[in-house]
Structure formats: C-alpha cells, structure tokens
Design a protein around this motif. Structure first.
Motif, PDB file in Angstrom:
ATOM      1  N   UNK A 250     -24.790  -2.480  44.662  1.00  0.00           N
ATOM      2  CA  UNK A 250     -24.303  -0.981  44.996  1.00  0.00           C
ATOM      3  C   UNK A 250     -24.464   0.072  46.303  1.00  0.00           C
ATOM      4  N   UNK A 251     -26.077  -0.334  46.519  1.00  0.00           N
ATOM      5  CA  UNK A 251     -25.839  -0.317  48.077  1.00  0.00           C
ATOM      6  C   UNK A 251     -25.472  -1.085  49.025  1.00  0.00           C
ATOM      7  N   UNK A 252     -25.550  -2.114  48.742  1.00  0.00           N
ATOM      8  CA  UNK A 252     -24.982  -3.641  49.729  1.00  0.00           C
ATOM      9  C   UNK A 252     -23.502  -3.209  50.080  1.00  0.00           C
ATOM     10  N   UNK A 253     -22.514  -2.951  48.491  1.00  0.00           N
ATOM     11  CA  UNK A 253     -21.704  -2.858  48.572  1.00  0.00           C
ATOM     12  C   UNK A 253     -21.148  -1.773  49.085  1.00  0.00           C
ATOM     13  N   UNK A 254     -21.632  -0.836  49.188  1.00  0.00           N
ATOM     14  CA  UNK A 254     -20.689   0.247  50.146  1.00  0.00           C
ATOM     15  C   UNK A 254     -21.254   0.416  51.636  1.00  0.00           C
TER      16      UNK A 254
END
Length: 450
Positions: free
Chosen positions: A265-269
């Motif tokens: 989720x961090x990388x996607x954000x």
C-alpha cells in the motif's frame, strides 16, 4: 435795319422826387441796418461751410454767433469721424499708423461735406414742410453717427476689452490643450471612437502593441499559476497520503491501513503521487511560469522606456498643435474687440448700460448738426433767405418776361422793316414798269406818225 427798342430801366418811373419838393434820402435810410461783416477767419470759414450768405446775415447780425457755432459743430463732427476711422483702421489693417492718416482725413472731409450739405440745404425752410425736409436728413445723420460711434465706443472701453479678449483666448487655448491631451493619452489607448476626438488625433505609433503583449503574457501567467497551484495542492495531498500510509499514521478524511512499513500500500500510494506529478509535468509548468515572468519583466522594462519616450513625443505634438491653434488669433482687431465687449455686456449689466449710454451719446453728438438746425427752429436768417429765394424767383420770372417781350418786339420790328422794304421794292418795280410802258408807247406813236 432792325430798330432798337431797348428801354432804359435803370431809373424806374416814379423814383424822381416831384418838382419843388426836397428829395428824401431813401438810399441812406435803406442801407443803415446792415452791420459790418465779421471777417474773423475761423468764424467766416465756419459759416461758409454751412452755406451762410454774409450779405443776408449782415441784416440780422444777432444770428452770427448761432451760425458760427453751428459751423463749428459740423467741423467737430468731421474730426470725430476722422478719429473714429483712424481708430478702426489701426485695429483692422496691419500697417504703420501714419499711412492710415490720409484715409481718415478723406473720411472726415466726406462727412464734413455731407453734414454741410444737410445743414445748408435746410436754410430758408419754413412751415410744416420744414419737418418733412429734416426727416431724411436726420435719418442719414443717425446712420452716419452709428458708423462713427462704434469704433469710438470700442476705444473708450479698450483696456477692459483687451483684458477680456486675452482671457477668452487663454480659455480657448486651455480647452484645446485639454482635448488634445484627452484624445492622445500617454498609455496609447485608442480614442478614435470618441466624437470630440475626431479632429484631435496625433498620427503617432504608441506603446499599445507592447502593452497588449504584456497584458496577454500576464494573463497567461496568471492562468498557468492558478493551474500550477491547484495541481501542486493535489500532489501535496497525494504525497501526504503516501507518507501517512508508510508511517502508519492516520489522517483526517483519508483512508490508510495504519500499518507502518514499506508495504504494497505504501508503494502504491507513492506510485500514484509520482504518476500524478509526471502526468501533469509540474516542473515544466514551473519553468514555463519562470519563462513568462522573465518575458514580462523584459517587456515591462521596454514598455516603461517606450511610454516615457511616447509621453515626451505626445507632449511635443500637443504643444505644436496648441501653438498652431494660438497662431490663428493674431493681433486683436476690431472684430475681436466687438465680441469681447459683447461678452462683457452679457456678464455685467453695468457694462451693458454704460456702453449703450456712450454709444447713444456719440450718435447724438454726431447728429448734432441736423439736430441743432431742427431744434433751433426758424430763425430770422431763414426768413430772410426764404424771402430772398421767393424774390429771386419772382425777379427771374420778370427777367424772363422782359427778355421774351424784348425779343418779340425786336422780331416784330424786324418783320415790319422787311415788309416796308418789300412794299417799297414792289412800288419801285411798278413805277419802272409804268415808265417802260410809257416809253415804248411813245416810241410806237412816233413811228406811226412818220
């Protein structure tokens, strides 16, 4: 031969005193009244100007002073006319004033001649017909007075009129400068649509093009800056969301997993935030804004210099147009003075009353020769002149009758002489004819007797 039938009329019948009586000195008594003639040069010339006969005036010497002053009035009126025309011409004709003097003298002599005729032609007028004689002369005198009075009125009010004319010219000049300034602004704005600016346009190339370009670039920069701020705000929100997701921090109005770490989720954000920045090219937009700022700054410097130069050019052009407008005024002439007096009269009731009182007074003074003759009534001199005229007419008629009778008598005598001579010739012819007949008859008788 024509008989001489002239009659000696030097001594009319009945003039010789009767025999045995003393002769009455009628001649001495008849010519005792006439006074010695006034030979003063000025008085004599004044009376001669108005057609006064000194031989008749000698019978009424009391009238000499009246007619002397009447002649002087005529002279003064002529002098006023000369001064009036001189005053008018010096304001109309741009020549040295000594050159105007001959024209003024001619005008004065003309007025002197007219006034002299008007007065002299009224001598001997009596009764009701006297007033009918004076009406046309008075009208002519008033007309002359109006012509003569106007320049003198302007001369009397000269200081105030000149001040008014100069002030009025300054107002006109100020209005003209205001129109040129309004219709040619230093910013180069278009004023051709204004009605009052149709005749007040300077054909100069202003900084309007550069100013329009600066305005266009400024509008582009404003639009681009607003869009850049909006996109930057969205990018900041997305970056804050990615950072909160990676740190496990909960944010208001956002949805995060609240799990700390570099997870999916961090990388996607962060990928969403980076894609948004790449898609909208925020660095390129910022560089474009910087480029627009540089262009605007450069054009603004050029616009400032061109506006200063254009303002100086506009000022010089307006000064030239105003100077050209002032050049049409020229020297203050009689027409400017008349208009100035009219404006003063409209502004002040006192000036209106004063100028009309002065004008009427001058007209009356210019009409004095005829007015003095009218108001003086029928004088003793007029009655003597009237009788002299009637006597002259009677004597002229008698003289014509005498000449007619004399000529008729001469012609009749000549015709009688011709008739007598013709009769004598016929009688002599008859006698000669009878003698010839007798001679031939005798000769025939002698021949028959032989």
């Amino acid at each position: 031969m024509v008989a001489d039938v002239t009659v000696d009329l030097s001594k009319p019948r009945g003039t010789e005193p009767p025999a045995g009586r003393a002769a009455v000195p009628l001649r001495e008594a008849l010519y005792r009244r006439p006074e010695a003639a006034d030979t003063t040069t000025i008085s004599l010339l004044a009376r001669r100007l108005i057609g006064v006969r000194e031989q008749i005036l000698d019978w009424v010497p009391e009238e000499r002073a009246r007619y002397t002053r009447l002649g002087l009035i005529v002279v003064n009126t002529a002098l006023m006319a000369a001064i009036s025309l001189w005053t008018a011409l010096t304001r109309v004709v741009d020549v040295p004033w000594p050159l105007v003097i001959p024209v003024a003298i001619f005008w004065g002599l003309l007025v002197l001649t007219i006034d002299s005729w008007m007065v002299s032609s009224s001598h001997g007028a009596l009764g009701a017909g006297r007033w009918f004689m004076f009406i046309p002369r008075l009208i002519m005198a008033v007309l002359l007075g109006c012509v003569i009075a106007e320049p003198l009125v302007l001369w009397i009010f000269h200081p105030a009129i000149h001040t008014e004319v100069e002030h009025h010219r300054q107002e006109l000049t100020g209005t003209e400068r205001g129109l040129w300034t309004k219709c040619n602004p230093v910013d180069g704005a278009d004023t051709t649509a204004l009605t009052e600016c149709k005749e007040h346009q300077l054909t100069l190339q202003g900084p309007a093009g550069t100013q329009a370009k600066v305005a266009s670039l400024t509008a582009q920069r404003t639009e681009l800056s607003e869009e850049y701020r909006r996109l930057s705000a969205e990018l900041t929100e997305k970056q804050d969301l990615a950072q909160a997701e990676c740190t496990g921090r909960k944010i208001d109005g956002g949805s995060t997993s609240q799990v700390r770490g570099d997870g999916p989720l961090c990388k996607q954000a962060w990928r969403v935030a980076d894609d948004f920045e790449a898609q909208n090219d925020l660095p390129g937009r910022q560089q474009k804004i910087a480029s627009l700022d540089q262009q605007i700054e450069t054009l603004s410097l050029e616009l400032g210099d061109s506006q200063q130069t254009y303002a100086q050019t506009i000022e010089k052009g307006i000064d030239a147009k105003v100077a050209q407008f002032e050049g049409q005024f020229g020297k203050i002439d009689i027409i400017d003075e008349a208009k100035g007096l009219e404006r003063l009269s409209e502004e002040s009731g006192f000036v209106w009353s004063a100028q009309w009182l002065v004008r009427i007074l001058l007209i009356v003074v210019d009409s004095l020769p005829v007015l003095a003759k009218m108001l003086g009534g029928s004088t003793s001199y007029d009655r003597l002149v009237n009788r002299q005229l009637r006597t002259g007419q009677s004597f002229h008629g008698l003289s014509l009758d005498y000449a007619e009778h004399k000529e008729a008598a001469s012609i009749k005598t000549a015709m009688d002489t011709i008739d007598t001579q013709s009769r004598l010739v016929r009688e002599q012819y008859d006698e000669d004819l009878d003698a010839e007949i007798d001679r031939r008859a005798k000769r025939y008788a002698d021949e028959m007797s032989d």
